[in-house]
Design a protein around this motif. Structure first.
Motif, PDB file in Angstrom:
ATOM      1  N   GLN A  98       0.830  -1.210   0.000  1.00 32.69           N
ATOM      2  CA  GLN A  98       0.000   0.000   0.000  1.00 32.69           C
ATOM      3  C   GLN A  98       0.861   1.255   0.000  1.00 32.69           C
ATOM      4  O   GLN A  98       0.513   2.237  -0.614  1.00 32.69           O
ATOM      5  CB  GLN A  98      -0.928  -0.008   1.218  1.00 32.69           C
ATOM      6  N   ASP A 137       1.838   1.750  -3.442  1.00 34.00           N
ATOM      7  CA  ASP A 137       0.663   2.231  -4.154  1.00 34.00           C
ATOM      8  C   ASP A 137       0.461   3.723  -3.916  1.00 34.00           C
ATOM      9  O   ASP A 137       0.211   4.481  -4.829  1.00 34.00           O
ATOM     10  CB  ASP A 137      -0.579   1.521  -3.594  1.00 34.00           C
ATOM     11  N   HIS A 138       0.579   4.086  -2.646  1.00 37.88           N
ATOM     12  CA  HIS A 138       0.356   5.488  -2.314  1.00 37.88           C
ATOM     13  C   HIS A 138       1.432   6.351  -2.945  1.00 37.88           C
ATOM     14  O   HIS A 138       1.190   7.446  -3.421  1.00 37.88           O
ATOM     15  CB  HIS A 138       0.350   5.699  -0.804  1.00 37.88           C
ATOM     16  N   PRO A 156       0.402   5.923  -7.232  1.00 36.17           N
ATOM     17  CA  PRO A 156      -0.762   5.437  -7.964  1.00 36.17           C
ATOM     18  C   PRO A 156      -1.131   6.339  -9.122  1.00 36.17           C
ATOM     19  O   PRO A 156      -1.774   5.910 -10.073  1.00 36.17           O
ATOM     20  CB  PRO A 156      -1.860   5.435  -6.902  1.00 36.17           C
ATOM     21  N   ASN A 213      -6.069  11.319  -5.113  1.00 30.56           N
ATOM     22  CA  ASN A 213      -5.548  11.234  -3.737  1.00 30.56           C
ATOM     23  C   ASN A 213      -5.327  12.590  -3.079  1.00 30.56           C
ATOM     24  O   ASN A 213      -5.496  12.740  -1.887  1.00 30.56           O
ATOM     25  CB  ASN A 213      -4.240  10.452  -3.709  1.00 30.56           C
ATOM     26  N   LYS A 233     -17.062  -0.708  -3.944  1.00 26.48           N
ATOM     27  CA  LYS A 233     -16.004  -1.093  -4.880  1.00 26.48           C
ATOM     28  C   LYS A 233     -16.427  -2.274  -5.750  1.00 26.48           C
ATOM     29  O   LYS A 233     -15.914  -2.451  -6.849  1.00 26.48           O
ATOM     30  CB  LYS A 233     -14.725  -1.449  -4.118  1.00 26.48           C
ATOM     31  N   ARG A 269      -8.193   2.289 -12.171  1.00 26.02           N
ATOM     32  CA  ARG A 269      -8.289   3.373 -11.196  1.00 26.02           C
ATOM     33  C   ARG A 269      -9.626   3.515 -10.497  1.00 26.02           C
ATOM     34  O   ARG A 269      -9.729   4.228  -9.509  1.00 26.02           O
ATOM     35  CB  ARG A 269      -7.998   4.710 -11.890  1.00 26.02           C
ATOM     36  N   LEU A 273      -9.754   2.902  -6.640  1.00 25.56           N
ATOM     37  CA  LEU A 273      -9.104   3.943  -5.830  1.00 25.56           C
ATOM     38  C   LEU A 273      -9.906   5.250  -5.882  1.00 25.56           C
ATOM     39  O   LEU A 273     -10.008   5.973  -4.892  1.00 25.56           O
ATOM     40  CB  LEU A 273      -7.670   4.166  -6.330  1.00 25.56           C
ATOM     41  N   ASN A 274     -10.492   5.535  -7.047  1.00 25.49           N
ATOM     42  CA  ASN A 274     -11.339   6.742  -7.163  1.00 25.49           C
ATOM     43  C   ASN A 274     -12.542   6.647  -6.219  1.00 25.49           C
ATOM     44  O   ASN A 274     -12.906   7.621  -5.564  1.00 25.49           O
ATOM     45  CB  ASN A 274     -11.841   6.920  -8.606  1.00 25.49           C
ATOM     46  N   GLU A 279     -12.713   4.885  -3.491  1.00 28.90           N
ATOM     47  CA  GLU A 279     -12.210   4.988  -2.111  1.00 28.90           C
ATOM     48  C   GLU A 279     -11.910   6.442  -1.733  1.00 28.90           C
ATOM     49  O   GLU A 279     -12.263   6.908  -0.651  1.00 28.90           O
ATOM     50  CB  GLU A 279     -10.968   4.119  -1.961  1.00 28.90           C
TER      51      GLU A 279
END
Ligand SMILES: [Zn+2]
Ligand SMILES: [Zn+2]
Length: 368
Positions: free
Chosen positions: A22, A25-26, A29, A263, A326, A352, A355-356, A358
């Motif tokens: 993660q 990822d952060h 992304p 993000n 999700k 994406r 994540l969008n 989230e």
């Protein structure tokens, strides 16, 4: 069995591997490629004329993505909007600019603070003493804040810790890959990641020298260039560059030809900011990523943000959890948006959308 396998087993059991994944990822992304996605090793840009003396430098897919740039020729030097993720890419564009004009580059504009839009500033600053680097006041602050998100000086340090881990992973994947095509992709990505790490180690960040806290109109030689500050969107410091005579706007990542990266964004403000942008008279968009687009693309992109926010709110009101959203929302929005958001190898709808959802959930509903 080697000790690294034992360690990996331990990490998996302890959940630390998930946390590490993660973190990576952060870290990236916005722009990371899947480890075995195909990337171009040669040409970095295509310099496309969009109006007389105005070019869009459209970035080729790379493991470490570059942003597009806009190049504006004036009779008082060249203005370049955004400087890519690394000095070598900025230098490649600089050489291409020299093939169309011998005028010096006098001004850089950074649309926002993300790493892939400003880390090449130093090339222009070193080549042209007296170079003006222009952005919003907030973007300059973000570039020097320790916790701003996916960009800025502090983020270079973060990448210096994380890119070696990516390199290790690419090396491991390569060692176990047997398919020749996949091996070739992994080798290309590994080469690009190693070269990027070397550039990060040498980086001497060049920060903005001139900032604005509201919209301004600049007369640069024979050009009128409006720097628009229209509110929060992709970040809290976005600027748009509008050329009213040529009817062109450069938007950074607030309006792109991929799925948005949210993000560091503000989903509901973003819609209003695009409403404000729509009121300006332009025909062509040079986006932060993807190809040159007609103005109608704004409607499509804003529609996605609007529908995403509405879908998350509705699902929340009906009692759905983030995991349920999700699972259900990607298919719900796909009919309208999947094709138009998946035109390029990067930033595709299915890559994406989770994540969008989230990010929208966290930022709009306020639950983490
Ligand atoms: Zn970007
Ligand atoms: Zn960005």
């Amino acid at each position: 069995m080697s000790s690294s396998w034992t360690r990996r087993d331990f990490l998996l059991k302890s959940g630390a591997a998930l946390a590490a994944a993660q973190a990576i990822d952060h870290f990236d992304p916005c722009c990371a490629m899947a480890a075995d996605a195909s990337t171009a090793d040669k040409e970095l840009f295509e310099l496309k004329p969009v109006a007389d003396g105005i070019y869009a430098a459209i970035a080729a897919p790379r493991y470490k993505v570059n942003s597009n740039a806009a190049v504006i020729l004036t009779n008082d030097g060249v203005v370049v909007v955004d400087s890519h993720s690394k000095p070598s890419a900025a230098f490649a564009l600089y050489r291409e600019i020299q093939s169309v004009t011998k005028q010096p580059i006098k001004r850089i504009i950074n649309t926002h603070f993300h790493w892939d839009h400003w880390q090449g500033n130093q090339v222009y600053a070193e080549a042209f003493p007296g170079l003006e680097i222009i952005t919003s006041e907030r973007t300059r602050e973000n570039l020097t804040r320790p916790d701003a998100g996916s960009g800025g000086v502090a983020y270079i340090e973060k990448q210096l810790q994380l890119v070696p881990k990516e390199i290790e992973k690419l090396g491991n994947d390569l060692a176990s890959a047997t398919d020749p095509a996949q091996r070739a992709r992994l080798e290309a990505n590994l080469r690009q990641a190693e070269a990027y790490l070397e550039e990060l180690r040498q980086m001497k960040p060049a920060l903005p020298t001139r900032t604005f806290d509201q919209t301004v109109e600049l007369n640069v030689g024979d050009r009128v260039i409006q720097i628009l500050l229209l509110g929060r969107g992709h970040t809290d410091g976005d600027v748009f560059i509008h050329l009213p005579k040529e009817k062109v706007v450069a938007t950074g990542d607030a309006l792109i030809d991929w799925m948005p990266f949210m993000n560091d964004g503000f989903p509901e403000d973003w819609v209003r900011t695009l409403d404000a942008l729509e009121k300006f008279d332009f025909a062509q968009i040079i986006p932060g990523h993807g190809g040159v687009m007609p103005k109608q693309h704004l409607t499509f992109f804003r529609g996605y943000l609007t529908d995403l926010v509405a879908a998350v709110k509705r699902a929340d009101a009906e009692g759905a959890s983030l995991d349920e959203m999700k699972r259900t929302l990607p298919d719900l929005l796909a009919g309208k948006y999947e094709r138009g958001m998946s035109k390029h190898p990067l930033g595709q709808y299915r890559d994406r959308i989770g994540l969008n959802i989230e990010m929208t959930y966290r930022k709009v509903i306020g639950k983490t």
